[in-house]
Design a protein around this motif. Structure first.
Motif, PDB file in Angstrom:
ATOM      1  N   LEU A 368      37.240  50.737  34.801  1.00 13.24           N
ATOM      2  CA  LEU A 368      38.078  49.624  34.537  1.00 13.24           C
ATOM      3  C   LEU A 368      38.782  49.490  33.775  1.00 13.24           C
ATOM      4  O   LEU A 368      39.160  48.306  34.459  1.00 13.24           O
ATOM      5  CB  LEU A 368      37.284  50.281  32.965  1.00 13.24           C
ATOM      6  CG  LEU A 368      35.081  49.986  32.224  1.00 13.24           C
ATOM      7  CD1 LEU A 368      35.539  51.054  30.682  1.00 13.24           C
ATOM      8  CD2 LEU A 368      34.849  48.604  32.982  1.00 13.24           C
ATOM      9  N   SER A 369      39.223  50.887  34.884  1.00 11.48           N
ATOM     10  CA  SER A 369      41.429  50.451  34.501  1.00 11.48           C
ATOM     11  C   SER A 369      41.681  49.205  36.358  1.00 11.48           C
ATOM     12  O   SER A 369      42.479  48.961  35.415  1.00 11.48           O
ATOM     13  CB  SER A 369      42.636  51.290  35.157  1.00 11.48           C
ATOM     14  OG  SER A 369      41.770  52.196  36.322  1.00 11.48           O
ATOM     15  N   PRO A 370      41.293  49.124  36.770  1.00 21.59           N
ATOM     16  CA  PRO A 370      41.728  47.960  37.662  1.00 21.59           C
ATOM     17  C   PRO A 370      41.525  47.051  36.953  1.00 21.59           C
ATOM     18  O   PRO A 370      42.059  45.783  37.318  1.00 21.59           O
ATOM     19  CB  PRO A 370      40.608  48.570  38.743  1.00 21.59           C
ATOM     20  CG  PRO A 370      40.692  50.052  39.060  1.00 21.59           C
ATOM     21  CD  PRO A 370      39.874  49.948  37.331  1.00 21.59           C
ATOM     22  N   LEU A 371      39.632  46.583  36.501  1.00 19.90           N
ATOM     23  CA  LEU A 371      39.920  44.985  36.244  1.00 19.90           C
ATOM     24  C   LEU A 371      40.546  45.124  34.737  1.00 19.90           C
ATOM     25  O   LEU A 371      41.269  44.160  34.403  1.00 19.90           O
ATOM     26  CB  LEU A 371      38.543  44.990  35.104  1.00 19.90           C
ATOM     27  CG  LEU A 371      36.979  45.533  36.535  1.00 19.90           C
ATOM     28  CD1 LEU A 371      35.980  46.042  35.559  1.00 19.90           C
ATOM     29  CD2 LEU A 371      37.694  44.479  36.998  1.00 19.90           C
ATOM     30  N   ILE A 372      41.118  45.916  33.272  1.00 21.19           N
ATOM     31  CA  ILE A 372      42.662  45.426  32.445  1.00 21.19           C
ATOM     32  C   ILE A 372      43.205  46.002  33.682  1.00 21.19           C
ATOM     33  O   ILE A 372      44.252  44.726  32.964  1.00 21.19           O
ATOM     34  CB  ILE A 372      42.285  46.350  31.791  1.00 21.19           C
ATOM     35  CG1 ILE A 372      40.482  47.407  31.200  1.00 21.19           C
ATOM     36  CG2 ILE A 372      43.109  46.870  31.027  1.00 21.19           C
ATOM     37  CD1 ILE A 372      40.125  48.352  30.644  1.00 21.19           C
ATOM     38  N   LEU A 373      44.338  46.031  34.035  1.00 23.36           N
ATOM     39  CA  LEU A 373      44.780  45.900  34.724  1.00 23.36           C
ATOM     40  C   LEU A 373      45.249  45.215  35.508  1.00 23.36           C
ATOM     41  O   LEU A 373      46.311  44.344  35.267  1.00 23.36           O
ATOM     42  CB  LEU A 373      45.495  47.305  35.480  1.00 23.36           C
ATOM     43  CG  LEU A 373      46.434  46.641  36.101  1.00 23.36           C
ATOM     44  CD1 LEU A 373      48.009  47.030  35.814  1.00 23.36           C
ATOM     45  CD2 LEU A 373      47.108  48.228  37.708  1.00 23.36           C
ATOM     46  N   LYS A 374      44.591  44.469  36.628  1.00 21.72           N
ATOM     47  CA  LYS A 374      44.554  43.064  36.913  1.00 21.72           C
ATOM     48  C   LYS A 374      44.566  41.810  35.760  1.00 21.72           C
ATOM     49  O   LYS A 374      45.258  40.563  35.968  1.00 21.72           O
ATOM     50  CB  LYS A 374      42.792  43.058  38.192  1.00 21.72           C
ATOM     51  CG  LYS A 374      43.154  41.799  38.957  1.00 21.72           C
ATOM     52  CD  LYS A 374      41.999  41.301  39.474  1.00 21.72           C
ATOM     53  CE  LYS A 374      42.311  39.717  39.922  1.00 21.72           C
ATOM     54  NZ  LYS A 374      41.278  39.877  41.173  1.00 21.72           N
ATOM     55  N   TYR A 375      43.340  41.574  34.515  1.00 19.38           N
ATOM     56  CA  TYR A 375      44.067  41.283  33.468  1.00 19.38           C
ATOM     57  C   TYR A 375      45.334  40.303  32.880  1.00 19.38           C
ATOM     58  O   TYR A 375      45.607  39.546  33.061  1.00 19.38           O
ATOM     59  CB  TYR A 375      42.569  41.374  32.296  1.00 19.38           C
ATOM     60  CG  TYR A 375      42.632  40.371  31.725  1.00 19.38           C
ATOM     61  CD1 TYR A 375      41.988  39.526  31.588  1.00 19.38           C
ATOM     62  CD2 TYR A 375      43.578  40.728  30.496  1.00 19.38           C
ATOM     63  CE1 TYR A 375      42.072  38.095  30.221  1.00 19.38           C
ATOM     64  CE2 TYR A 375      43.341  39.688  29.390  1.00 19.38           C
ATOM     65  CZ  TYR A 375      43.167  38.763  28.790  1.00 19.38           C
ATOM     66  OH  TYR A 375      42.941  38.118  28.152  1.00 19.38           O
ATOM     67  N   PHE A 376      46.311  41.978  32.651  1.00 20.39           N
ATOM     68  CA  PHE A 376      47.076  42.027  32.385  1.00 20.39           C
ATOM     69  C   PHE A 376      47.901  41.861  33.398  1.00 20.39           C
ATOM     70  O   PHE A 376      49.152  40.882  33.200  1.00 20.39           O
ATOM     71  CB  PHE A 376      47.053  42.607  31.458  1.00 20.39           C
ATOM     72  CG  PHE A 376      46.855  43.338  29.688  1.00 20.39           C
ATOM     73  CD1 PHE A 376      47.235  42.144  29.117  1.00 20.39           C
ATOM     74  CD2 PHE A 376      46.305  44.462  29.868  1.00 20.39           C
ATOM     75  CE1 PHE A 376      46.099  42.601  27.927  1.00 20.39           C
ATOM     76  CE2 PHE A 376      45.357  44.547  28.936  1.00 20.39           C
ATOM     77  CZ  PHE A 376      45.416  43.745  28.095  1.00 20.39           C
ATOM     78  N   THR A 377      48.335  42.059  34.499  1.00 20.62           N
ATOM     79  CA  THR A 377      49.144  41.512  35.682  1.00 20.62           C
ATOM     80  C   THR A 377      48.826  39.538  35.108  1.00 20.62           C
ATOM     81  O   THR A 377      49.609  39.529  36.117  1.00 20.62           O
ATOM     82  CB  THR A 377      48.661  41.778  37.004  1.00 20.62           C
ATOM     83  OG1 THR A 377      48.374  43.461  37.264  1.00 20.62           O
ATOM     84  CG2 THR A 377      49.383  41.797  37.910  1.00 20.62           C
ATOM     85  N   LYS A 378      47.541  39.159  35.706  1.00 18.54           N
ATOM     86  CA  LYS A 378      47.728  38.314  35.714  1.00 18.54           C
ATOM     87  C   LYS A 378      48.147  36.765  34.781  1.00 18.54           C
ATOM     88  O   LYS A 378      48.647  36.140  34.868  1.00 18.54           O
ATOM     89  CB  LYS A 378      46.430  37.625  36.124  1.00 18.54           C
ATOM     90  CG  LYS A 378      45.389  38.184  36.853  1.00 18.54           C
ATOM     91  CD  LYS A 378      45.489  37.226  38.660  1.00 18.54           C
ATOM     92  CE  LYS A 378      44.912  37.755  39.629  1.00 18.54           C
ATOM     93  NZ  LYS A 378      45.408  36.467  40.485  1.00 18.54           N
ATOM     94  N   LYS A 379      48.353  37.663  33.419  1.00 14.54           N
ATOM     95  CA  LYS A 379      49.267  37.126  32.673  1.00 14.54           C
ATOM     96  C   LYS A 379      51.056  36.812  32.671  1.00 14.54           C
ATOM     97  O   LYS A 379      51.357  36.591  31.868  1.00 14.54           O
ATOM     98  CB  LYS A 379      48.127  37.955  31.154  1.00 14.54           C
ATOM     99  CG  LYS A 379      47.551  37.708  30.416  1.00 14.54           C
ATOM    100  CD  LYS A 379      46.962  38.335  29.209  1.00 14.54           C
ATOM    101  CE  LYS A 379      46.096  37.622  28.358  1.00 14.54           C
ATOM    102  NZ  LYS A 379      46.171  36.137  28.050  1.00 14.54           N
ATOM    103  N   VAL A 380      51.043  38.276  33.043  1.00 11.83           N
ATOM    104  CA  VAL A 380      52.135  37.901  33.511  1.00 11.83           C
ATOM    105  C   VAL A 380      52.895  37.749  34.587  1.00 11.83           C
ATOM    106  O   VAL A 380      53.443  36.879  34.663  1.00 11.83           O
ATOM    107  CB  VAL A 380      52.997  39.941  33.595  1.00 11.83           C
ATOM    108  CG1 VAL A 380      54.691  39.399  33.541  1.00 11.83           C
ATOM    109  CG2 VAL A 380      52.665  40.888  31.874  1.00 11.83           C
ATOM    110  N   TYR A 381      52.478  37.715  35.616  1.00  8.60           N
ATOM    111  CA  TYR A 381      53.142  37.126  37.140  1.00  8.60           C
ATOM    112  C   TYR A 381      51.765  36.313  37.226  1.00  8.60           C
ATOM    113  O   TYR A 381      50.728  36.271  38.139  1.00  8.60           O
ATOM    114  CB  TYR A 381      52.716  37.873  38.340  1.00  8.60           C
ATOM    115  CG  TYR A 381      53.888  38.638  37.962  1.00  8.60           C
ATOM    116  CD1 TYR A 381      55.486  38.653  38.436  1.00  8.60           C
ATOM    117  CD2 TYR A 381      53.413  40.472  37.346  1.00  8.60           C
ATOM    118  CE1 TYR A 381      56.169  39.374  37.611  1.00  8.60           C
ATOM    119  CE2 TYR A 381      54.740  41.014  37.755  1.00  8.60           C
ATOM    120  CZ  TYR A 381      55.716  40.584  37.516  1.00  8.60           C
ATOM    121  OH  TYR A 381      56.292  41.349  36.940  1.00  8.60           O
TER     122      TYR A 381
END
Length: 381
Positions: A368-381
């Motif tokens: 699950l961590s890559p999906l959560i990380l990708k979600y929040f990364t897209k919010k920042v960048y």
């Protein structure tokens, strides 16, 4: 020769899984992790976790973290050392506390509850690094904080484990006294400073003078594998050594040449085996009876790291989205938690019935961590 067939199967299936994962907008590592579950004992049982698979996966994670070190900006890592330290401290305290509390809720004895907390305190940044590389955000303030925090996190987790096993079992994690182990670890970090400053540049200079084929690449791999071996020898995670070896080589003029060649070697053979190996030992036996336990601890595993990273980043002055991105980067447990679980299992710190559920919890948090990380990364960048 059986391993050759196994390797072919892993390489073909992970390549296809990476392709289809990216086609549907999911990080490629998700597909590779799922391949491990499908091919392993929980699925088709075509691939077993043999010694050769284990050794290849060890080299895979070492090369992955070596590449992360090569791509890292040393100035950024220094700049974001304070946020990394805060993230690591909160990222250990929260999982330890919540893991202990959740264990008590399920009426698990105190010793095992503490050990559950230690497992949840571990972080395997290798999965997060793959997502950061895929999204081109390794050299950002969040990426640098995640990398810095993961190094401190590993040290803290190993320290807590080293203290808890003698306390609860009357034995020790090794024949080495804890005080001597701590001195060895301090000396190791002195060696890292010397490596970055003097040793690596001189060894690369010597390699450039040799007439042997690929001498520079070989010397870089010797630095990487040597530092990984020494890290393991002093009781630290081998990935710490690989990461700092990458940083050391990145300070030389051969950085791009080494990165190009090691990337080809790693991603062609060893790194796919590492991702697959994580899912091979998963078993769904008695899954129904343990479902509530698995769900509860998986939620605790995700929430504790996400908010541990969030609190540490907020204290360092990051905004909400950046803080959540850092927290998301710390969720993955991967090989570090599996190693701690294995040590605890061998030291009789947990009952056998908890072993498989804990493997599933570690795997779920890693998936699950890559999906959560990708979600929040897209919010920042």
């Amino acid at each position: 020769m059986a391993f050759i067939g196994t390797l072919c199967l892993i390489l073909v299936t992970t390549t296809l899984a990476s392709h289809f994962s990216r086609r549907i907008g999911v990080p490629a590592v998700i597909g590779q992790l799922l391949v491990g579950v499908v091919l392993g004992s929980a699925g088709l049982n075509l691939v077993q976790s043999t010694e050769l698979v284990h050794e290849f996966s060890e080299i895979g994670v070492i090369l992955l973290m070596f590449l992360a070190g090569l791509e890292s900006d040393l100035a950024l890592l220094r700049k974001y050392f304070k946020p990394g330290l805060l993230v690591a401290i909160f990222g250990v305290i929260l999982p330890l506390t919540l893991g202990l509390g959740t264990g008590e809720v399920f009426q698990v004895n105190f010793k095992e509850s503490v050990f559950f907390g230690i497992i949840l305190a571990a972080t395997s940044v290798s999965i997060s690094v793959e997502v950061l590389k895929e999204l081109n955000v390794v050299n950002t303030k969040e990426g640098s904080t995640i990398l810095g925090a993961s190094v401190v996190d590993d040290i803290l987790a190993v320290l807590v484990l080293s203290l808890s096993i003698p306390l609860f079992t009357g034995g020790a994690t090794s024949d080495t006294p804890l005080s001597l182990l701590l001195i060895e670890q301090v000396l190791y970090f002195v060696l890292i400073f010397a490596l970055v400053k003097w040793i690596a540049p001189y060894l690369i200079y010597l390699a450039e003078k040799l007439f042997a084929n690929a001498a520079i690449i070989i010397m870089s791999l010797v630095i990487c594998l040597g530092m990984s071996y020494l890290a393991d020898f002093v009781g630290l995670s081998s990935v710490i050594g690989a990461f700092f070896a990458g940083i050391a080589v990145s300070q030389t003029k051969v950085k791009k040449e080494v990165m190009h060649n090691v990337e080809a070697l790693g991603y062609a053979i060893f790194i796919p085996v590492f991702f697959v190996s994580i899912g091979l030992d998963v078993s769904f036996a008695n899954f129904g009876e343990q479902l509530l336990f698995i769900v509860a601890f998986t939620i605790v595993a995700i929430v504790s790291k996400l908010f541990g990273g969030f609190l540490g980043s907020k204290m360092a002055g990051f905004d909400n989205n950046s803080s959540l991105m850092v927290g998301a980067g710390m969720i993955s447990r991967g090989e570090m938690a599996l190693v701690i679980l294995q040590i605890g299992h061998q030291s009789k710190m947990i009952e056998p019935q908890y072993y498989s559920p804990l493997v599933i919890i570690i795997l779920l948090s890693t998936l699950l961590s890559p999906l959560i990380l990708k979600y929040f990364t897209k919010k920042v960048y």
